[in-house]
Design an enzyme around this catalytic site. Structure first.
Site, mmCIF file in Angstrom:
data_model
loop_
_atom_site.group_PDB
_atom_site.id
_atom_site.type_symbol
_atom_site.label_atom_id
_atom_site.label_comp_id
_atom_site.label_asym_id
_atom_site.label_seq_id
_atom_site.Cartn_x
_atom_site.Cartn_y
_atom_site.Cartn_z
ATOM 1 N N CYS A 191 -0.169 32.756 12.673
ATOM 2 C CA CYS A 191 0.054 33.531 14.065
ATOM 3 C C CYS A 191 0.555 32.365 14.610
ATOM 4 O O CYS A 191 -0.084 32.201 16.063
ATOM 5 C CB CYS A 191 -1.363 34.565 14.119
ATOM 6 S SG CYS A 191 -1.199 35.881 15.679
ATOM 7 N N GLU A 201 0.729 -1.316 0.142
ATOM 8 C CA GLU A 201 -0.127 -0.144 -0.110
ATOM 9 C C GLU A 201 0.973 0.747 0.192
ATOM 10 O O GLU A 201 0.777 1.764 0.840
ATOM 11 C CB GLU A 201 -0.893 0.237 1.749
ATOM 12 C CG GLU A 201 -1.649 -1.074 1.365
ATOM 13 C CD GLU A 201 -2.360 -1.376 2.682
ATOM 14 O OE1 GLU A 201 -3.249 -1.397 2.638
ATOM 15 O OE2 GLU A 201 -1.976 -0.569 3.613
HETATM 16 C C1 LIG Z 1 -2.606 0.982 6.783
HETATM 17 C C2 LIG Z 1 -1.393 1.944 5.552
HETATM 18 N N1 LIG Z 1 -1.586 1.915 4.780
HETATM 19 C C3 LIG Z 1 -0.682 2.622 3.895
HETATM 20 C C4 LIG Z 1 -0.190 3.510 4.363
HETATM 21 C C5 LIG Z 1 0.483 4.426 3.184
HETATM 22 O O1 LIG Z 1 2.194 4.859 3.904
HETATM 23 P P1 LIG Z 1 2.550 5.838 3.445
HETATM 24 O O2 LIG Z 1 2.290 7.052 2.505
HETATM 25 O O3 LIG Z 1 4.060 5.981 3.531
HETATM 26 O O4 LIG Z 1 3.567 4.733 1.816
HETATM 27 C C6 LIG Z 1 -0.721 4.236 5.517
HETATM 28 C C7 LIG Z 1 0.044 5.408 6.345
HETATM 29 O O5 LIG Z 1 0.420 5.429 6.909
HETATM 30 C C8 LIG Z 1 -0.935 3.106 6.940
HETATM 31 O O6 LIG Z 1 -1.746 3.863 8.194
#
Ligand SMILES: Cc1ncc(COP(=O)(O)O)c(C=O)c1O
Length: 496
Positions: free
Chosen positions: A400, A320
């Site tokens: 601010c 992901e």
């Molecule tokens: C469950 C999960 N997947 C994927 C990501 C994506 O992480 P990154 O943008 O660091 O690849 C996050 C980010 O916190 C996440 O919590």
């Protein structure tokens, strides 16, 4: 406690600047940090074939400029490296209708972290079966939206959520629908950030089912025994901005171990192993991220080895990436408004040291990461180059708040002046998506550039948009264009 970010006037001593020695060329664009299309043409920064002064004139500043080929190229790099696996774009990094369409057209999957991220993706026409829904506190409404849309996976995060989802899933099955496909998010006891990972603690956080306490196994077994749910596999996410693969490999080892326990307890062979995101990017020239190819190779090797040891078939891998796709291709353009030199005391050789506070027309409302995480960014003078000697600078916003810092320490040419444009690199992830209306500043537009064309994919927020939320002000005339926020010359989606 950290030293006050406003600098020495707020403390008894002058903290040494962390900018290091000035680089030989203050206007250089390190390809590791800047978008793939970034060039200097007659000294001026061009992105996607467009001069930054033209973009600023047409769309105003602050302005997010997104290099479409960079964004889609990085998505394609992950898809190629993880061929045969599912690459989910973590849309929390940056999501709008156009981005959802690119990701859909380019064949990736998409993660949503809230019902509204899910709604944005669905409204853009993203195929539901390629969406996963995350979140540690999904509401009934969010879960119902996911079930009704028929999304690919709900990533289960708690026992309460299982209780909430089961009746909805049962209703779907009773109406002739399929069981709801789910993953169980496991907390594997590993937390990784940048260069190091720690594989002992970090159970003490809100996400997921603990592997150490046995909750993850209990949840998996419970889901398997629930006819209205289909447990596709397990999920783990260990952190963000990670620069080596050791933490992912350790996590893979542990989650495959849990797959083995699930198999022993139930006879079920799980099909999918999702190892989350967190792949780091270069914000500075010193940063050294791993390539998608390296990560893919090493993860596949660890998973194959662990599965062979447990006599399990190799599951389908999913990852992901968010930041690694969205981050590097976007630059924020700001106009300099004021410059304030602050004497820091004597330098190393007795020379007076000065830090210039360079104030720009945005700040922590369009990039909260420096203030929130002490994140490091770099920036350059964008509308021209200069041979003037380097000056130690701190780029700050107009809020601010003395902690309203964008780039803590860097060298800029000493002749930067009000009216010059600054470009801050690698602002594509977690900047626009975390933007706020603090001090009633308005959210900047996002302009996608490609081969000389600029398309506004998100328009600038107007004061009327904000007035519309206010019980007293709704419907009242708002200054337009709002103070300091030039109205775009072109409607959303128009090319300039
Ligand atoms: C469950 C999960 N997947 C994927 C990501 C994506 O992480 P990154 O943008 O660091 O690849 C996050 C980010 O916190 C996440 O919590």
């Amino acid at each position: 406690m950290r030293a006050h970010p406003a600098g020495p006037l707020h403390g008894a001593f002058a903290p040494p600047p962390s900018a290091g020695m000035p680089p030989a060329d203050l206007g250089a664009l390190d390809p590791q940090v800047w978008p793939r299309s970034a060039r200097r043409v007659d000294g001026e920064l061009h992105l996607g074939g467009r001069a930054v002064t033209d973009l600023a004139r047409a769309h105003g500043t602050p302005l997010f400029v997104l290099d479409e080929d960079d964004f889609r190229g990085r998505a394609a790099d992950f898809a190629t490296a993880f061929d045969g696996a599912d690459v989910h774009y973590a849309s929390k990094a940056f999501l709008c209708g156009q981005v959802a369409r690119w990701i859909a057209d380019d064949g990736l999957h998409l993660d949503a972290c809230s019902g509204n991220e899910l709604a944005v993706a669905l409204a853009a026409g993203f195929p539901a079966e390629r969406i996963a829904l995350h979140g540690n506190n999904k509401s009934l409404v969010e879960l119902q939206l996911a079930v009704d849309a028929g999304i690919g996976h709900v990533v289960l995060d708690s026992f309460d959520e299982i209780d909430r989802l089961v009746p909805m899933a049962a209703a779907r099955v009773a109406a002739g629908g399929a069981p709801v496909p789910v993953l169980v998010r496991t907390t594997v006891g590993i937390e990784a950030h940048t260069h190091e990972f720690i594989a002992t603690a970090h159970e003490d956080q809100k996400f997921g089912f603990s592997l150490a306490t046995g909750d993850a196994l209990t949840a998996a077994v419970r889901v398997i025994r629930e006819p209205a749910l289909h447990l596709s596999g397990l999920h783990s996410h260990i952190g963000s901005q990670i620069f080596d693969t050791a933490g992912f490999e350790a996590a893979a080892h542990r989650v495959v171990g849990l797959m083995g326990q699930v198999h022993q307890a139930t006879g079920e062979v799980l099909e999918e192993l999702n190892l989350g995101g967190g792949f780091g990017i270069a914000y500075l020239s010193d940063d050294d991220p791993v390539t998608p190819g390296d990560v893919a190779r090493r993860l596949r090797a660890v998973i194959a080895m662990e599965c062979a040891a447990l006599d399990l078939p190799v599951p389908r891998l999913a990852v992901e990436p968010g930041r690694a796709i969205a981050g590097p291709g976007t630059v924020t353009l700001y106009e300099i408004g004021t410059i304030k030199p602050v004497r820091l005391g004597s330098g190393g050789q007795g020379a007076p040291q000065v830090r210039n506070y360079v104030s720009v027309d945005g700040g922590m409302s369009d990039n909260i990461r420096t203030a929130l995480y002490d994140a490091s960014y770099t920036c350059v003078l964008a509308n021209r180059t200069s041979d003037a000697p380097p000056a130690l600078c701190r780029v700050v916003g107009k809020h601010c708040e003395s902690g309203d810092v964008l780039v803590r320490d860097l060298w800029l040419p000493s002749d930067v002046q009000p009216g010059d444009l600054l470009a801050v690199a690698a602002t594509g992830a977690y900047c626009w998506s975390m933007a706020s209306n603090y001090n009633y500043l308005l959210k900047p537009p996002v302009v996608a550039v490609r081969e000389g064309a600029a398309t506004e994919i998100v328009r600038r927020q107007t004061l009327s948009d904000v007035f519309a939320l206010d019980a007293v002000l709704a419907g009242r005339p708002a200054p337009s264009p709002a103070v300091d926020q030039p109205a775009p010359e072109h409607p959303v989606g128009a090319r300039s």
